[in-house]
Design an enzyme around this catalytic site. Structure first.
Site, PDB file in Angstrom:
ATOM      1  N   ARG A  12      -2.397  15.441  -5.874  1.00 54.82           N
ATOM      2  CA  ARG A  12      -1.126  14.704  -5.072  1.00 54.82           C
ATOM      3  C   ARG A  12       0.589  14.726  -5.381  1.00 54.82           C
ATOM      4  NH1 ARG A  12       0.840  12.678  -9.562  1.00 54.82           N
ATOM      5  NH2 ARG A  12       2.020  11.765  -8.499  1.00 54.82           N
ATOM      6  N   GLY A  13       1.293  13.773  -4.830  1.00 55.54           N
ATOM      7  CA  GLY A  13       2.658  14.289  -4.633  1.00 55.54           C
ATOM      8  C   GLY A  13       3.024  14.422  -3.774  1.00 55.54           C
ATOM      9  N   ALA A  14       4.212  13.913  -3.102  1.00 55.15           N
ATOM     10  CA  ALA A  14       4.422  14.408  -1.668  1.00 55.15           C
ATOM     11  C   ALA A  14       5.014  16.078  -1.498  1.00 55.15           C
ATOM     12  CB  ALA A  14       5.730  13.558  -0.914  1.00 55.15           C
ATOM     13  N   ARG A  38      -4.879  12.368   4.055  1.00 57.97           N
ATOM     14  CA  ARG A  38      -3.575  11.524   3.320  1.00 57.97           C
ATOM     15  C   ARG A  38      -2.345  10.810   4.625  1.00 57.97           C
ATOM     16  NH1 ARG A  38      -1.799  10.384  -3.138  1.00 57.97           N
ATOM     17  NH2 ARG A  38      -2.142   8.357  -2.184  1.00 57.97           N
ATOM     18  N   GLN A  56      -0.665   6.041 -13.470  1.00 55.83           N
ATOM     19  CA  GLN A  56       0.051   7.886 -13.188  1.00 55.83           C
ATOM     20  C   GLN A  56       0.797   7.891 -13.466  1.00 55.83           C
ATOM     21  OE1 GLN A  56      -0.872   5.986  -9.878  1.00 55.83           O
ATOM     22  NE2 GLN A  56      -1.617   7.378  -7.812  1.00 55.83           N
ATOM     23  N   ASP A  66       7.925   9.529  -0.369  1.00 55.62           N
ATOM     24  CA  ASP A  66       6.222  10.038   0.391  1.00 55.62           C
ATOM     25  C   ASP A  66       7.177  10.474   1.501  1.00 55.62           C
ATOM     26  OD1 ASP A  66       3.539  10.583  -1.677  1.00 55.62           O
ATOM     27  OD2 ASP A  66       4.368   9.265  -2.236  1.00 55.62           O
ATOM     28  N   ASN A  97       7.696   5.256  -1.508  1.00 51.01           N
ATOM     29  CA  ASN A  97       7.446   5.545  -2.809  1.00 51.01           C
ATOM     30  C   ASN A  97       6.527   4.547  -3.137  1.00 51.01           C
ATOM     31  OD1 ASN A  97       7.630   7.254  -4.386  1.00 51.01           O
ATOM     32  ND2 ASN A  97       8.414   5.992  -5.908  1.00 51.01           N
ATOM     33  N   LYS A  98       5.954   5.379  -4.401  1.00 50.13           N
ATOM     34  CA  LYS A  98       4.447   3.651  -5.144  1.00 50.13           C
ATOM     35  C   LYS A  98       4.935   3.074  -4.875  1.00 50.13           C
ATOM     36  CE  LYS A  98       1.170   5.867  -6.246  1.00 50.13           C
ATOM     37  NZ  LYS A  98       0.424   5.613  -5.678  1.00 50.13           N
TER      38      LYS A  98
END
Length: 383
Positions: free
Chosen positions: A64-66, A98, A212, A253, A263-264
């Site tokens: 995960r993570g852009a 995603r 996270q 993201d 973002n998250k």
């Protein structure tokens, strides 16, 4: 508020398993991931032998993570090419895994483009696959280099906004080496401040519902010996009110053409708090996270995840919950409860103090500034 634990004992920074790597065992090429669903309890690698396995890893947040999603997508296309699968079908499946993270599609398109270009020049399937892998490796290397530049530019901006050092930084979700080919985005800035002796405290949001922050950011902070403190997301307001936050640093993201930042989920409330308390709110992300084809925040597709992530506490795969087996969920809401679970929220540009990229920073954040930054980045890349 006492800060008696601000100074951590100095020690050599430990090496860690890479978040993602390409490997070529005798049975054929594979993409190997550090399974983030098993952290912090275990450092376990997940081996993906085909694209469907990699898509599952992306959707379950094992990777995960852009920026890292862009690298994963790139290697996924290379994997399909190397194993003789349909590259176009692989690219489509990977890009759709995603929807919010723009880097995923960027990495997929870039490597698929390299494969097509090699074929157009008369390369056979094997040579085209080699071209795809070379492009994926180039993207991986570029991301590591971008991470280092963002860290330096982010710390320079912090020092400009907050002269004197002793920075107390609040961060959300995870933005370190686990999301990057290098040391990360926002976390890399905090790490640079730590190494320079200018980080007093890293406040780590737990980041509900999948934690996270507590599972991953705290894990990375502990490995590097940062002075950090974990807090629940809804405790952030009391920190601001107590004057304990000097700056907020987050990743992204997707950044729209007008400077809106996805973002998250939980990032937007932090931006509102920061604005009210006159605290800089800084976004750190590579230029590849900017999507000029997305005009504004309302146009960003926000991924909606299963409500089960909210109504249950999901045990890590290696942990057996009594009566539920390994990886089972512990109910925390009545059976049948509906849950709202967007993976991201969108922060409008007027709440963002600056966007820091490897190509420079934009402040104030405007559509014109974003366009100018992207144009400057293309000129640097071409030269």
């Amino acid at each position: 508020m006492a800060d008696q634990y601000a100074q951590m004992p100095s020690r050599p920074e430990p090496s860690a398993l890479p978040s993602l790597r390409w490997a070529e065992p005798p049975e054929g090429p594979v993409v190997v991931l550090l399974d983030q669903t098993r952290l912090p309890a275990e450092e376990v690698e997940l081996v993906c032998t085909d694209v469907p396995a990699l898509v599952r890893a992306i959707q379950t947040l094992a990777v995960r993570g852009a920026p890292l999603l862009g690298i994963a997508g790139a290697y996924g296309v290379a994997l399909a090419a190397a194993r003789g699968y349909d590259v176009e079908e692989a690219a489509e499946n990977l890009a759709g895994a995603r929807p919010t993270a723009v880097n995923l599609g960027y990495g997929v398109r870039r490597v698929a483009g390299a494969y097509r270009a090699a074929e157009a020049k008369g390369a056979d399937r094997e040579a085209a696959a080699e071209a795809a892998l070379a492009e994926a490796r180039a993207l991986h290397r570029e991301d590591a280099e971008a991470s280092a530049r963002m860290a330096r530019q982010g710390l320079a901006l912090l020092d400009e906004l907050l002269p004197g050092g002793g920075h107390r930084i609040l961060t959300h979700c995870n933005t370190g080496a686990l999301v990057s080919g290098g040391e990360g985005t926002a976390f890399a800035v905090a790490l640079e401040a730590h190494r320079a002796g200018r980080l007093r405290r890293l406040w780590v949001d737990e980041t509900r519902p999948l934690l996270q922050g507590s599972r991953l950011t705290a894990y990375e902070a502990a490995r590097h010996g940062l002075a950090y403190t974990l807090l629940t997301d809804n405790a952030a307001g009391s920190l601001f009110a107590a004057g304990e936050v000097d700056a907020v640093l987050i990743g992204a993201d997707r950044i729209a053409a007008d400077g809106s930042v996805a973002n998250k989920v939980g990032s937007y409330p932090l931006a509102v708090l920061a604005k009210y308390h006159h605290v800089p709110f800084i976004v750190v992300a590579p230029v590849t996270t900017i999507d000029l084809d997305t005009p504004d925040g309302a146009s960003i597709e926000v991924e909606q995840r299963s409500g089960q992530e909210v109504t249950e506490l999901t045990a890590p795969p290696q942990v057996a919950v009594a009566g539920l087996g390994q990886g089972g969920g512990l109910p925390v809401a009545p059976l049948g409860t509906q849950a709202y679970n967007p993976a991201f929220d969108v922060t409008p540009p007027e709440l963002v103090t600056a966007i820091v990229t490897e190509a420079g920073a934009v402040s104030p954040v405007t559509g014109g500034g974003i366009a100018e930054l992207c144009a400057r980045s293309r000129q640097v890349t071409i030269s």
